[in-house]
Design a protein around this motif. Sequence first.
Motif, PDB file in Angstrom:
ATOM      1  N   GLN A  91      76.969 -66.748  69.424  1.00 41.10           N
ATOM      2  CA  GLN A  91      75.667 -67.033  70.189  1.00 41.10           C
ATOM      3  C   GLN A  91      74.439 -66.707  69.180  1.00 41.10           C
ATOM      4  O   GLN A  91      74.483 -65.565  68.856  1.00 41.10           O
ATOM      5  N   VAL A  92      73.334 -67.465  68.887  1.00 40.77           N
ATOM      6  CA  VAL A  92      72.255 -66.896  67.779  1.00 40.77           C
ATOM      7  C   VAL A  92      71.123 -66.890  68.656  1.00 40.77           C
ATOM      8  O   VAL A  92      70.865 -67.950  69.478  1.00 40.77           O
ATOM      9  N   LEU A  93      70.362 -65.818  68.639  1.00 40.90           N
ATOM     10  CA  LEU A  93      69.101 -65.582  69.341  1.00 40.90           C
ATOM     11  C   LEU A  93      67.952 -65.520  68.113  1.00 40.90           C
ATOM     12  O   LEU A  93      67.918 -64.546  67.340  1.00 40.90           O
ATOM     13  N   GLU A  94      67.101 -66.337  68.374  1.00 37.48           N
ATOM     14  CA  GLU A  94      66.237 -66.394  67.271  1.00 37.48           C
ATOM     15  C   GLU A  94      64.704 -65.797  68.000  1.00 37.48           C
ATOM     16  O   GLU A  94      64.231 -66.370  68.864  1.00 37.48           O
ATOM     17  N   VAL A  95      64.238 -64.858  67.467  1.00 35.90           N
ATOM     18  CA  VAL A  95      63.116 -63.860  68.095  1.00 35.90           C
ATOM     19  C   VAL A  95      62.262 -63.687  66.953  1.00 35.90           C
ATOM     20  O   VAL A  95      62.347 -62.774  66.094  1.00 35.90           O
ATOM     21  N   ILE A  96      61.166 -64.649  66.986  1.00 35.79           N
ATOM     22  CA  ILE A  96      60.232 -64.500  65.761  1.00 35.79           C
ATOM     23  C   ILE A  96      58.719 -64.030  66.579  1.00 35.79           C
ATOM     24  O   ILE A  96      58.399 -64.708  67.421  1.00 35.79           O
ATOM     25  N   ARG A 132      73.684 -62.331  78.639  1.00 33.86           N
ATOM     26  CA  ARG A 132      74.972 -62.544  77.707  1.00 33.86           C
ATOM     27  C   ARG A 132      76.050 -61.619  78.095  1.00 33.86           C
ATOM     28  O   ARG A 132      77.110 -62.117  77.474  1.00 33.86           O
ATOM     29  N   LYS A 133      75.914 -60.468  77.814  1.00 35.26           N
ATOM     30  CA  LYS A 133      76.771 -59.527  77.874  1.00 35.26           C
ATOM     31  C   LYS A 133      77.716 -59.363  76.705  1.00 35.26           C
ATOM     32  O   LYS A 133      78.828 -59.729  76.684  1.00 35.26           O
ATOM     33  N   PRO A 134      77.234 -59.300  75.525  1.00 45.44           N
ATOM     34  CA  PRO A 134      77.918 -59.460  74.458  1.00 45.44           C
ATOM     35  C   PRO A 134      78.692 -58.188  74.195  1.00 45.44           C
ATOM     36  O   PRO A 134      78.342 -56.917  74.440  1.00 45.44           O
TER      37      PRO A 134
END
Length: 500
Positions: A91-96, A132-134
């Motif tokens: 899972q990729v979370l993009e936080v700009i 997401r509980k990674p």
Amino acid sequence: MSKEPTSATREDDTVSTGISTFDGILGGGLTRNRFYMVQGVPGSGKTTLALQFLMEGARHGESVLYVTLSETEEEIRAVAASHGWSLDGVQVLEVIPSEEALSPEEQYTVFQPDEVELSETTKAILGEVEARKPVRVAFDSLSELRLLAGSPLRYRRQMLGLKQYFAGRKCTVIVLDDFTGTDDDPQLQSIAHGIIELDQETPLFGSARRRLRVIKYRGRQFVGGYHDFRIARGGLQVFPRLVASLHRQAETLGGALSSDVPELDQLLGGGLERGTSTLLSGGPGTGKSTIAAQYAVAAARRGERAAMFLFDESAATMKKRLQALSLDVEPLMRSGRLTMQQIDPAELSPGELMCTVAGVSSNERASVVVLDSLNGFLNAMPHDKVLNVQLHELLTFLGQQGTATLLVAVQRGLIGMAMDSPVDASYLADTVMLLRYFELKGSIRGAISVLKKRSGPHERTIREFAIGPTGLRVGPALDRFHGVLTGVPKYLGDALPSMD
């Protein structure tokens, strides 16, 4: 390279980085549910390492999350595609952060998420984590978190809060630092459970060379120092520093290795001993490489494994030369019993070279290994001050595996005693063979002698040596000559013996 962890330790306490050789350096992998920093200049391989770490978790069915604050998701997936990866399960979370989020007035300190009002960016990250509980998380990168914190104190407190937050949720976290922010912060480094540094340098000639080292790793024994690695399609390839003491064996194979040239074996007191190293020293063209190849070919003919590493000439040239001496190596090479690998010092790092040579001994059980030549080996080492230390580790390791190693050293000069070598390995080698030219009645002749043999007795005579269409020829002792090693001997006899 280090002591293998037990299965319980591997399953319960550690997680794999996705790079088996790197796991070995770390003593089995990363301790589970801890906070790690990966430092390095841009382009040193931090993102690739983080992706391999996450993909290894996804491969085992774990929930993993890549948080990017500097690159877009599209860019991350493009990096993965360049290695042939699809990032399925990652899972990729993009936080700009927005411009308002960078304003100092908008910054908040992060301690406990339920007690302190979080900044917009941190809220977004932790919200996704809750959803997401990674089990594994990678942050890219700390430079943006520094900007969000606004001050070193807030930055440290924010990192401490994040560490405590993820520890409470059983997450193994790595954060990437590209050194583009402030100088190293020892107080911040003290927060991390482990610190890994990726280094990149560009030599005056050749491709970039990359190294990594484990600066800190709490509660676990690891292999310290620098370890070479390369970024190839498929990810990081790590070559652990060779430590011979970690590979000691209770016993090694004994016995002599024949060259199939009786006179040469007689000069050596019966042949080369397994598990020993032999230095072949002499001027250019005296026959050093041919003698080394003779022992490798003889071993392969007996059904054993032999490997030759060529620095100064191509495998095609070597095969052609041996063919002219009635040594047909093609069938041996097709069967895999004999290999010739051409080494390009400008492209191969020292660590990769060491691992390659050690691998043919430990994994393929080669009985004979040839390094031709030490002059080329020196060129493969960017720091020649530690050449003899590295060579000592390699020879010790090969000896422990029962492999006979032949080292070719080309001396400067052609005739006489005023000859020297850029690499002095005579004290490291168990056996030293000296080859010389000498002038006699208008012709150039060759001489061979054994100066040293630790493993047993040997002849102390100087014999004539020649190479012809039928192979190597070792003549009788030159007992009627005086001063052969000077290059211009005096003949004390009445008639000159002939080898023809």
